[in-house]
Enzyme design. Structure first.
Site, PDB file in Angstrom:
ATOM      1  N   CYS A  36       0.837  -1.218   0.000  1.00 42.44           N
ATOM      2  CA  CYS A  36       0.000   0.000   0.000  1.00 42.44           C
ATOM      3  C   CYS A  36       0.865   1.257   0.000  1.00 42.44           C
ATOM      4  O   CYS A  36       0.387   2.325  -0.361  1.00 42.44           O
ATOM      5  CB  CYS A  36      -0.883   0.053   1.233  1.00 42.44           C
ATOM      6  SG  CYS A  36      -1.864  -1.402   1.478  1.00 42.44           S
ATOM      7  N   CYS A 107       0.559   8.185  11.162  1.00 46.48           N
ATOM      8  CA  CYS A 107       1.913   8.137  10.600  1.00 46.48           C
ATOM      9  C   CYS A 107       2.938   8.034  11.742  1.00 46.48           C
ATOM     10  O   CYS A 107       3.938   7.317  11.625  1.00 46.48           O
ATOM     11  CB  CYS A 107       2.211   9.381   9.775  1.00 46.48           C
ATOM     12  SG  CYS A 107       0.842   9.942   8.768  1.00 46.48           S
TER      13      CYS A 107
HETATM   14 FE1  FES Z   1      -0.085   7.115   5.838  1.00 47.06          FE
HETATM   15 FE2  FES Z   1       1.346   9.229   6.562  1.00 47.06          FE
HETATM   16  S1  FES Z   1       1.971   7.162   6.593  1.00 47.06           S
HETATM   17  S2  FES Z   1      -0.546   9.241   5.481  1.00 47.06           S
END
Ligand code: FES
Length: 210
Positions: A36, A107
């Site tokens: 992904c 994140c």
């Molecule tokens: Fe998914 Fe930052 S790692 S938006």
């Protein structure tokens, strides 16, 4: 349009610290899904005597926030003992960055999870567990809940990609509801192997297809 990022976050995105790989790492972890794109890998070098983190590096395939938070998390972890590093949280990273947009908290969570999993893997692989609980299929399923099936965007347990888990004599056999030549089959097998093989009493991981 102004970006909702702090100055510090942008600085670290442009010049992150501790980027790269440690070829002879004592432990490593991958969080997120390579397929992904939101993924971070973290490598640890640990002093075997003091259990202090001597070196830590990361590779991120995530966004600017992921790169910046992984940079902060690795900086915070360097020089700490494993026990001390366990208490680093995504809130520490957020604080150091001077804030994170709500949509970008995951994140930071990804970066911190990679650190915690690498520490946990180190403990499994170096006999540091306080309690050596024998690995059961349930323990394996808990770990598999962190492996994302890129075809469905959820973990392989929720996606029902895992058909069966058996643990016998140090061998973990995971059967998938997938054909061997299906898209992402090899990639998932590799991720599963990486996720399960650090468990202290698992000598071999076999991924089978149905
Ligand atoms: Fe998914 Fe930052 S790692 S938006």
């Amino acid at each position: 349009m102004a970006l909702p990022y702090s100055k510090r976050l942008i600085e670290l995105f442009l010049s992150p610290k501790n980027v790269g790989e440690i070829p002879d790492a004592d432990a490593k972890a991958t969080e997120g899904s390579p397929a992904c794109g939101d993924m971070v890998q973290l490598f640890l070098k640990v002093d075997p005597e003091t259990k202090r983190i001597m070196d830590v590096k990361f590779k991120s395939y995530g966004c600017a926030s992921n790169i910046a938070t992984a940079s902060i998390v690795t900086e915070l972890a360097k020089g700490k003992t494993l026990e001390e590093a366990k208490s680093i949280s995504w809130k520490d990273a957020e604080r150091e960055l001077g804030g994170l947009p709500l949509t970008k908290i995951h994140c930071a969570v990804l970066a911190v999870d990679a650190l915690h999993t690498a520490i946990e893997n180190y403990e499994h692989q170096h006999g540091l567990l306080k309690e050596k609980t024998p690995t059961t299929p349930e323990i394996i399923i808990q770990r598999l809940k962190r492996v994302i099936d890129p075809r469905k965007g959820v973990d392989v347990v929720r996606a029902k990609t895992v058909k069966d888990v058996v643990v016998e004599n140090g061998v973990a056999t995971i059967t998938l509801n997938l054909k061997q030549d299906e898209e992402f089959a090899q990639h998932l097998a590799q991720e599963i192997e990486e996720r399960i093989s650090p468990l202290w009493d698992i000598e071999k991981v076999e991924v089978k297809y149905s």
